[in-house]
Design a protein around this motif. Sequence first.
Motif, short mmCIF file in Angstrom:
data_model
loop_
_atom_site.label_atom_id
_atom_site.label_comp_id
_atom_site.label_asym_id
_atom_site.label_seq_id
_atom_site.Cartn_x
_atom_site.Cartn_y
_atom_site.Cartn_z
N TYR A 84 -2.34 -10.35 -1.31
CA TYR A 84 -1.14 -10.97 -0.76
C TYR A 84 -0.57 -10.13 0.37
N ASP B 202 -0.32 -9.63 -8.18
CA ASP B 202 0.21 -9.13 -6.91
C ASP B 202 0.91 -7.79 -7.09
N THR C 150 -1.71 -15.48 0.97
CA THR C 150 -2.88 -14.74 0.52
C THR C 150 -4.15 -15.42 1.01
#
Length: 360
Positions: free
Chosen positions: A151, A109, A172
């Motif tokens: 995300y 992420d 996500t």
Amino acid sequence: MKINIIGLALIASLSACSGGNPFDDNAGNSGDGTTGGGTTGDGTDVGGGTTGGISGTEVPPGTASPTPSDKIVRYEALGTGDEEGNGYARDVRYDGATDTFVVDNLAFDAANVYQRGTAVSSLGAGQYAVYESTTPLSDPVTGDPIDQLGYRAIYGVSKNGTPATQFAIVRTGSYIPYGFGGFLYQRNGSVTLPDTGQATFTGKTAGIRDFNGAGGLEYTTGQLTIDIDFEDFNNTTGTRGDGIKGVLSNRRVFDAVGNDITSTIAQRIDPTLTEIPTALFKIGPGVLKDSGDAAGEVFSTFTDSTGKLKEFETGNYYAVVSGDDPSEIAGVIVVTNDEEFDDITVRETAGFIVYRGANN
């Protein structure tokens, strides 16, 4: 295990994390005229505990045995089965100097640093900020780019106090079934709940839709009214018996780049619909604690093309009441439906901050 739809690779589940410090603000402003808050209070309980209401809905894990004067932090419980990714995002921080959002404990992420959204930067008439983690990173040895998972985070901050309340949602669309993520909400001060009278609170919601059985995600907004009856239902259990009524209306759905797809969604539910069905809080005794914690059930229905009343969504709301009046309520609504697709469940996770005596 989770199936990553980007690479079709199996990814083993991560180990459970502990509490962390939600909403640890380094500089104060989200870019929407709102300010961040401080660190969380001490002490967590993993069990949550029930409100004692008609459904026995559990208050999410977080601050243990709070009083009306305590700061309260709640976060999504760790999931199992198709929801095994729930509750992993528990440590989040906002940096006002760079307008970035930091989320710990989610793999791939963007090194935990989320940038302000490009196609969608805010929701709820600009009240709630949107952040994304899709910026590629480079291998520090070779310099080769590494794609990141998709995300998204929504951050809401009260306009009152230091601030009085906050929420964050991280989801996500890069896994099948649901991916890793979580939600948090927090009261930074205290509450005084009266024993008589009623109160009404209004405001907007902002949320994310993800899917069990498909990838991708969508954004949502809505108008929320919450009413509290402070003197009924009568206290019969040694705790408050207050009734809570909620109406989530004017619901809109947007695709990942911000296009309004509400009419398409409505038609997919039933050809006669022109809007997303209004969601209601289930009314019953004991959904509000003395501490200001509240939790209960949410549902929605619609009349289909044959004239039959059908259930659309089911789920729960989780909230905390704040202020001496009290003046506001913050929390999260999570609902699912199986009506839009065959073999796909749609989940909406929407955060809210609603105010008393305000035009929102």
